[in-house]
Design a protein around this motif. Structure first.
Motif, PDB file in Angstrom:
ATOM      1  N   ARG A  34     -26.457  43.788 -83.205  1.00 26.60           N
ATOM      2  CA  ARG A  34     -25.027  44.084 -83.391  1.00 26.60           C
ATOM      3  C   ARG A  34     -24.350  43.026 -84.252  1.00 26.60           C
ATOM      4  O   ARG A  34     -23.526  43.348 -85.111  1.00 26.60           O
ATOM      5  N   LEU A  35     -24.716  41.754 -84.032  1.00 33.68           N
ATOM      6  CA  LEU A  35     -24.127  40.695 -84.843  1.00 33.68           C
ATOM      7  C   LEU A  35     -24.525  40.838 -86.311  1.00 33.68           C
ATOM      8  O   LEU A  35     -23.714  40.622 -87.215  1.00 33.68           O
ATOM      9  N   ARG A  36     -25.783  41.221 -86.563  1.00 35.79           N
ATOM     10  CA  ARG A  36     -26.193  41.423 -87.953  1.00 35.79           C
ATOM     11  C   ARG A  36     -25.397  42.556 -88.592  1.00 35.79           C
ATOM     12  O   ARG A  36     -24.998  42.473 -89.760  1.00 35.79           O
ATOM     13  N   GLU A  37     -25.187  43.645 -87.824  1.00 37.83           N
ATOM     14  CA  GLU A  37     -24.407  44.769 -88.366  1.00 37.83           C
ATOM     15  C   GLU A  37     -22.980  44.351 -88.664  1.00 37.83           C
ATOM     16  O   GLU A  37     -22.403  44.716 -89.697  1.00 37.83           O
ATOM     17  N   GLN A  38     -22.381  43.555 -87.746  1.00 34.16           N
ATOM     18  CA  GLN A  38     -21.009  43.096 -87.989  1.00 34.16           C
ATOM     19  C   GLN A  38     -20.947  42.196 -89.216  1.00 34.16           C
ATOM     20  O   GLN A  38     -20.012  42.271 -90.021  1.00 34.16           O
ATOM     21  N   LEU A  39     -21.964  41.320 -89.369  1.00 32.26           N
ATOM     22  CA  LEU A  39     -21.996  40.442 -90.539  1.00 32.26           C
ATOM     23  C   LEU A  39     -22.113  41.250 -91.825  1.00 32.26           C
ATOM     24  O   LEU A  39     -21.447  40.963 -92.823  1.00 32.26           O
ATOM     25  N   ALA A  40     -22.945  42.303 -91.793  1.00 32.18           N
ATOM     26  CA  ALA A  40     -23.083  43.148 -92.981  1.00 32.18           C
ATOM     27  C   ALA A  40     -21.761  43.841 -93.307  1.00 32.18           C
ATOM     28  O   ALA A  40     -21.367  43.939 -94.478  1.00 32.18           O
ATOM     29  N   ALA A  41     -21.056  44.311 -92.260  1.00 31.65           N
ATOM     30  CA  ALA A  41     -19.768  44.974 -92.501  1.00 31.65           C
ATOM     31  C   ALA A  41     -18.754  43.999 -93.093  1.00 31.65           C
ATOM     32  O   ALA A  41     -17.985  44.345 -93.995  1.00 31.65           O
ATOM     33  N   GLN A  42     -18.742  42.753 -92.592  1.00 27.72           N
ATOM     34  CA  GLN A  42     -17.817  41.758 -93.139  1.00 27.72           C
ATOM     35  C   GLN A  42     -18.151  41.424 -94.590  1.00 27.72           C
ATOM     36  O   GLN A  42     -17.260  41.221 -95.413  1.00 27.72           O
ATOM     37  N   ARG A  43     -19.435  41.386 -94.901  1.00 30.06           N
ATOM     38  CA  ARG A  43     -19.802  41.122 -96.296  1.00 30.06           C
ATOM     39  C   ARG A  43     -19.348  42.251 -97.202  1.00 30.06           C
ATOM     40  O   ARG A  43     -18.871  42.005 -98.325  1.00 30.06           O
ATOM     41  N   ALA A 100     -16.773  44.196 -96.662  1.00 27.08           N
ATOM     42  CA  ALA A 100     -15.310  44.069 -96.792  1.00 27.08           C
ATOM     43  C   ALA A 100     -14.939  42.955 -97.767  1.00 27.08           C
ATOM     44  O   ALA A 100     -13.997  43.084 -98.550  1.00 27.08           O
ATOM     45  N   ALA A 101     -15.702  41.848 -97.728  1.00 26.92           N
ATOM     46  CA  ALA A 101     -15.423  40.750 -98.664  1.00 26.92           C
ATOM     47  C   ALA A 101     -15.658  41.176-100.105  1.00 26.92           C
ATOM     48  O   ALA A 101     -14.872  40.852-100.997  1.00 26.92           O
ATOM     49  N   ARG A 102     -16.729  41.938-100.330  1.00 22.03           N
ATOM     50  CA  ARG A 102     -16.968  42.413-101.697  1.00 22.03           C
ATOM     51  C   ARG A 102     -15.852  43.344-102.162  1.00 22.03           C
ATOM     52  O   ARG A 102     -15.415  43.285-103.318  1.00 22.03           O
ATOM     53  N   GLU A 103     -15.380  44.212-101.264  1.00 20.47           N
ATOM     54  CA  GLU A 103     -14.278  45.105-101.631  1.00 20.47           C
ATOM     55  C   GLU A 103     -13.027  44.311-101.968  1.00 20.47           C
ATOM     56  O   GLU A 103     -12.287  44.656-102.904  1.00 20.47           O
TER      57      GLU A 103
END
Length: 440
Positions: free
Chosen positions: A141-150, A152-155
């Motif tokens: 779950r933490l990896r998925e959240q980190l991927a989602a934050q990345r 969002a940062a790219r956007e």
């Protein structure tokens, strides 16, 4: 030893079975050839690791069926872990013992109640496996959240790039308008030169008319005509000068307005003076831009004005002041009007010296009605609306700034300081600003 009726209702846990087989394989390699059980004599010739891997089923079956072989293996376990075997014989395993080792020792030595000890170890092993599975799920779950934050940062980076592209387009439009204005100025100057040439031609014609008459009888008439011509010429000159002056004033006003607009936009948007320079094409690691996070939190005391000086040195800093919080800390004996006047006077000098954006917020709920405040140059004065406190207005000002903008909020209110710090601003104690203004 256990009674003959004791036994397991389920097979050994896999980890316990592998451990028992490994211990038995080591014992098997140390036994004399004549003492090795006949089903295991072929396996005894293998290397220890190969013996436990290839003969696991045969060794496990022999341990279950051959009591003497199992007791021989149990003696090796007792010699290796005497405290563990002694605790199992008394009916309790040491609290810190490995559940796999406890179950293996109980299975081989078989003290009274050994099946219960094996089952307890089984529960511990399954509980540990469950915790490991939960840990893996949490890590997933933490990896998925980190991927989602990345993502969002790219956007966000793409959005900022689009804004920068738009601003560059607006800058190009302003440059084009400035060029057009300069062309109009040149045209006006050329027209003024033409009018001057026409005026000189009219003056020459007047002199030719004056010299044309030679008769004495027409001297007076020629003088009168000459006077009329001179008056007309002066009127023409005056008209030409006035026309040229009006045109030049209009063009100069337009040019000053355009230059002021361009300078204001460049300062507000922090645009470079040139699109690029030769040195910009050389690849290198650029230093981080200074910000409020670069100022050390505990290098100076909270009441040391030098800490505020470090913040004021940051380019494009927005300094937000909780007005009454500062004035009631520094000079509470004055009236509210005198408090405002004294604070704004000091902020005016600070804005001129530091060249930063200064916004002073007062609580409008403490006023009987609208007040007239003469804000110094470079200081923005704001009052909170009815039903709103100054703390909320300060938070809205901080929230309105773009991410990355350096901001400092002067207030000794702990709630205000904590909330603005979470939003990216640097809180500054009110006493620090009072000492800085008193220093001049």
């Amino acid at each position: 030893m256990s009674s003959a009726g004791e036994g397991l209702s389920r097979p050994l846990p896999e980890r316990v079975r592998l451990h028992v087989v490994e211990v038995a394989a080591q014992v098997l390699g140390k036994m004399p050839a004549a003492a090795v059980p006949s089903p295991l004599r072929g396996i005894a010739k293998f290397e220890p690791r190969k013996r436990a891997r290839l003969g696991a089923a045969s060794i496990a079956a022999q341990l279950e069926a051959d009591k003497e072989f199992r007791e021989l293996v149990a003696e090796a376990v007792e010699a290796a872990w005497p405290e563990l075997v002694a605790g199992l014989a008394e009916g309790a395993a040491p609290p810190a013992a490995d559940p796999v080792l406890v179950a293996a020792a109980a299975y081989l030595t078989r003290p009274p109640g050994w099946p219960d000890l094996v089952e307890q170890a089984r529960e511990e092993i399954e509980r540990a496996a469950s915790l490991g599975s939960q840990r893996e799920q949490a890590e997933t779950r933490l990896r998925e959240q980190l991927a989602a934050q990345r993502v969002a940062a790219r956007e966000e980076v793409e959005r900022v790039r689009e804004q920068l592209k738009t601003l560059r387009g607006e800058n190009t439009d302003l440059r084009r308008k400035l060029h057009d204005a300069r062309e109009r100025v040149k045209a006006a100057e050329a027209r003024a030169a033409e009018l001057a040439a026409e005026a000189e031609a009219a003056e020459a014609r007047a002199r030719a008319v004056e010299a044309g008459g030679a008769a004495d009888s027409e001297v007076r008439r020629l003088k009168e005509r000459l006077a009329d011509a001179e008056r007309q010429m002066e009127a023409s000159r005056r008209a030409a000068r006035e026309g040229r002056s009006v045109e030049e004033v209009r063009i100069r006003v337009l040019l000053d307005a355009l230059q002021g607009t361009v300078a204001g936009l460049r300062k507000e948007l922090a645009l470079p003076t040139m699109i690029s320079r030769p040195a910009d094409s050389v690849a290198a690691v650029a230093p981080d831009a200074p910000g409020v996070t670069a100022v050390p939190a505990r290098a100076l005391a909270d009441d040391d004005p030098q800490l505020l000086d470090q913040l004021l040195a940051i380019p494009h800093l927005h300094l937000i002041i909780d007005g009454y919080n500062v004035t009631k800390t520094g000079y509470p004996s004055l009236t509210l009007a005198d408090q405002r006047t004294r604070l704004l006077t000091g902020l005016g000098g600070l804005a001129v010296q530091a060249r930063v954006e200064v916004t002073c917020v007062f609580d409008g709920a403490e006023l009987d009605g609208p007040v007239h405040v003469s804000a110094p140059r470079g200081v923005r004065v704001m009052f909170s609306a009815p039903g709103e406190i100054a703390d909320d207005l300060i938070r809205r000002l901080v929230r309105a700034e773009p991410k990355g903008r350096s901001m400092a909020v002067v207030s000794s209110d702990r709630e205000v300081a904590d909330s603005v710090r979470r939003m990216g601003a640097r809180p500054v104690p009110a006493l620090l600003l009072i000492r800085r203004l008193g220093r001049g």
